[in-house]
Design an enzyme around this catalytic site. Structure first.
Site, PDB file in Angstrom:
ATOM      1  N   ASN A   7       0.894  -1.102   0.017  1.00  0.00           N
ATOM      2  CA  ASN A   7       0.195  -0.008   0.061  1.00  0.00           C
ATOM      3  C   ASN A   7       0.919   1.259  -0.056  1.00  0.00           C
ATOM      4  OD1 ASN A   7      -1.849   2.047   0.319  1.00  0.00           O
ATOM      5  ND2 ASN A   7      -2.391   1.398   2.527  1.00  0.00           N
ATOM      6  N   LYS A   9      -0.071   4.286  -0.369  1.00  0.00           N
ATOM      7  CA  LYS A   9      -0.560   5.506   0.223  1.00  0.00           C
ATOM      8  C   LYS A   9      -0.142   6.591  -0.745  1.00  0.00           C
ATOM      9  CE  LYS A   9      -0.348   3.508   4.739  1.00  0.00           C
ATOM     10  NZ  LYS A   9      -0.285   3.576   6.182  1.00  0.00           N
ATOM     11  N   HIS A  93      -9.734   1.200   4.561  1.00  0.00           N
ATOM     12  CA  HIS A  93      -8.521   1.429   4.972  1.00  0.00           C
ATOM     13  C   HIS A  93      -8.879   2.369   6.296  1.00  0.00           C
ATOM     14  CE1 HIS A  93      -4.368   2.503   5.991  1.00  0.00           C
ATOM     15  NE2 HIS A  93      -3.954   1.339   5.465  1.00  0.00           N
ATOM     16  N   GLU A  95      -7.016   4.788   7.206  1.00  0.00           N
ATOM     17  CA  GLU A  95      -6.844   6.063   6.947  1.00  0.00           C
ATOM     18  C   GLU A  95      -8.155   6.800   6.230  1.00  0.00           C
ATOM     19  OE1 GLU A  95      -3.149   5.368   5.127  1.00  0.00           O
ATOM     20  OE2 GLU A  95      -2.223   5.135   7.295  1.00  0.00           O
ATOM     21  N   GLU A 161      -5.976  -4.762  10.556  1.00  0.00           N
ATOM     22  CA  GLU A 161      -5.042  -3.698  10.722  1.00  0.00           C
ATOM     23  C   GLU A 161      -5.434  -2.897  11.951  1.00  0.00           C
ATOM     24  OE1 GLU A 161      -2.796  -2.840   6.964  1.00  0.00           O
ATOM     25  OE2 GLU A 161      -4.655  -1.430   7.140  1.00  0.00           O
ATOM     26  N   GLY A 167       1.954   2.301  10.690  1.00  0.00           N
ATOM     27  CA  GLY A 167       2.789   3.464  10.560  1.00  0.00           C
ATOM     28  C   GLY A 167       3.509   3.769  11.724  1.00  0.00           C
ATOM     29  N   SER A 206       2.849  -2.282  10.640  1.00  0.00           N
ATOM     30  CA  SER A 206       4.402  -2.112  10.888  1.00  0.00           C
ATOM     31  C   SER A 206       4.948  -3.287  10.599  1.00  0.00           C
ATOM     32  CB  SER A 206       4.684  -1.628  12.038  1.00  0.00           C
ATOM     33  OG  SER A 206       4.140  -0.242  12.289  1.00  0.00           O
TER      34      SER A 206
HETATM   35  C1  PEP Z   1      -0.950   0.136   5.765  1.00  0.00           C
HETATM   36  O1  PEP Z   1      -0.681   1.102   5.162  1.00  0.00           O
HETATM   37  O2  PEP Z   1      -2.015  -0.587   5.547  1.00  0.00           O
HETATM   38  C2  PEP Z   1      -0.107  -0.254   6.999  1.00  0.00           C
HETATM   39  C3  PEP Z   1      -0.227  -1.257   7.471  1.00  0.00           C
HETATM   40  O3  PEP Z   1       1.085   0.812   7.077  1.00  0.00           O
HETATM   41  P1  PEP Z   1       2.390   0.103   7.732  1.00  0.00           P
HETATM   42  O4  PEP Z   1       2.967  -0.894   7.108  1.00  0.00           O
HETATM   43  O5  PEP Z   1       3.320   1.348   7.302  1.00  0.00           O
HETATM   44  O6  PEP Z   1       2.012   0.257   9.110  1.00  0.00           O
END
Ligand code: PEP
Length: 245
Positions: A7, A9, A93, A95, A161, A167, A206
């Site tokens: 992803n 983003k 997601h 976000e 998630e 992040g 992460s």
């Molecule tokens: C994500 O964007 O879905 C995500 C899990 O980001 P990260 O791996 O940076 O935590």
């Protein structure tokens, strides 16, 4: 089947995407049972699709609109995403839930529209830290997954998630991942019947080459939805390699 979904983003310009794909494709070899997919920002979807064509790497959208067309300024339809080269779409997601007001009410028609278009939806679910601390994790997930009773579409994937792990460098423990993935598997059976057993459930939050192997050992974990680490082609290649072991 395992999936490693990058992803991106709102990161990368065209030159970054080109450099990423050049490095990726110099080493990437498809492995049976491991799906590699990249979810670039919209303007880069045709760029990445063209570069990875024939390699086995799939391209996903990070979001798309439920309506087929019309007066929705700033939006992109499922058909447009597919026309640009996508085979799947991330939906819900955290976000987008946080910054764009995405809710179950907006996600239900999106899941249906994606499936009707032939794009595989990847429904993202997860609790905030406050919800986890208040012992509400499973209730929150039950609510987020409930739309699948009205849209028992197939194929579909789910990504767990935890919002507090995205992040932040803070990964859920294997015990936390195990509890939630077992719960999601049971919920999917209740909501969708037998096809619920086939739905890949990814972990996201992460994920790095350092922790991915441990995470993949957790029952019902079928791969990773990866943000930060997926911006580096060497790390993404390593994640794919780990998923193929
Ligand atoms: C994500 O964007 O879905 C995500 C899990 O980001 P990260 O791996 O940076 O935590």
């Amino acid at each position: 089947m395992r999936m490693v979904v990058a992803n991106w983003k709102m990161n990368h310009l065209r030159r970054d995407a080109e450099a990423f794909c050049a490095t990726l494709l110099a080493s990437y070899r498809p492995v049976d049972g491991v799906v590699a997919a990249i979810a670039p920002p919209f303007p880069l979807i045709p760029v990445v699709s063209r570069l990875v064509a024939g390699s086995g790497v799939r391209v996903y959208a990070q979001n798309a609109h439920a309506e087929a067309k019309g007066a929705y300024t700033g939006e992109v339809s499922m058909a447009m995403a597919m026309d640009a080269g996508c085979t799947g779409v991330l939906l819900g997601h955290s976000e987008r839930r946080q910054y764009n007001g995405e809710t179950e009410a907006t996600l239900l028609p999106k899941v249906k529209a994606a499936a009707a278009q032939g794009l595989m939806p990847m429904l993202c679910v997860g609790e905030t830290l406050a919800q986890r601390d208040a012992n509400e994790t499973l209730e929150v997930l039950r609510g987020q997954l409930a739309i699948l009773a009205q849209a028992p579409v197939s194929p579909i994937a789910v990504a767990y998630e935890p919002v507090w792990a995205i992040g932040t460098g803070r990964v859920a423990t294997v015990e936390q991942i195990a509890e939630v993935h077992a719960f999601i598997r049971k919920e999917l059976a209740t909501l969708m019947g037998a096809p619920g057993a086939q739905v890949p459930i990814l972990y996201g939050g992460s994920v790095t080459p350092e922790n991915f192997a441990e995470i993949l050992k957790v029952p019902h974990v079928a791969g990773g939805l990866v943000g930060g680490a997926s911006l580096d082609p060497a790390k993404y290649l390593k994640l794919l390699e780990i998923a193929s072991l």
